[in-house]
Design a protein around this motif. Structure first.
Motif, PDB file in Angstrom:
ATOM      1  N   PHE A 145     110.564  36.905-120.321  1.00 40.10           N
ATOM      2  CA  PHE A 145     110.469  37.092-120.981  1.00 40.10           C
ATOM      3  C   PHE A 145     111.681  35.246-121.801  1.00 40.10           C
ATOM      4  N   PRO A 146     110.922  35.005-121.870  1.00 45.29           N
ATOM      5  CA  PRO A 146     110.103  34.074-122.183  1.00 45.29           C
ATOM      6  C   PRO A 146     109.356  33.097-120.635  1.00 45.29           C
ATOM      7  N   THR A 147     108.198  33.396-120.812  1.00 42.42           N
ATOM      8  CA  THR A 147     107.723  33.513-119.385  1.00 42.42           C
ATOM      9  C   THR A 147     107.900  32.503-118.531  1.00 42.42           C
ATOM     10  N   SER A 148     108.239  32.326-117.433  1.00 39.59           N
ATOM     11  CA  SER A 148     107.927  31.172-115.948  1.00 39.59           C
ATOM     12  C   SER A 148     106.980  30.574-115.500  1.00 39.59           C
ATOM     13  N   GLU A 149     105.099  31.098-116.076  1.00 40.69           N
ATOM     14  CA  GLU A 149     104.776  30.261-115.430  1.00 40.69           C
ATOM     15  C   GLU A 149     103.784  29.259-116.815  1.00 40.69           C
TER      16      GLU A 149
END
Length: 126
Positions: A23-27
């Motif tokens: 979090f926050p996303t790395s996607e």
């Protein structure tokens, strides 16, 4: 916990990746959008089922509140059938089941039609 009964091997790799995401996303945005759409569809189905269950519960409550004269008549009929001997009920049911096909109709059953016509809270909110 018994590790042999675990269902972790049966899960989809995307689900495991979602659980281990930071979090926050790395996607990328496309993957996040796909996850969000999947979550929205599941939530929509849950909301539909909960709404249907609530409607049926409100109909049962209306039946028990005696606000509908048809419900009262059905309740009186149920109590009288309970007090009538089984032989008499079987005789009337047999005569009804064996009546001539010309007098039969394609209408839904009386119990199903009655229950669907009971008011729900959505009907009384107007």
């Amino acid at each position: 916990m018994d590790a042999r009964l675990s269902c972790a091997e049966a899960s989809h790799p995307d689900e495991v990746d979602e659980e281990l995401d930071t979090f926050p996303t790395s996607e990328p945005n496309d993957v996040v959008r796909l996850r969000y759409d999947r979550l929205r569809s599941v939530a929509g189905r849950i909301q539909t089922v909960v709404g249907d269950v609530a409607t049926q519960g409100e109909r049962v409550r209306s039946l028990l509140a005696w606000r509908d004269p048809r419900a009262t008549a059905l309740l009186v009929a149920a109590v009288s059938l309970y007090m009538t001997p089984l032989r008499g009920v079987a005789l009337v049911a047999g005569l009804y089941a064996l009546h001539h096909p010309r007098f039969r109709s394609r209408m839904p059953s009386a119990a199903g039609n009655f229950f669907k016509r009971l008011p729900s809270r959505a009907d009384t909110m107007l």
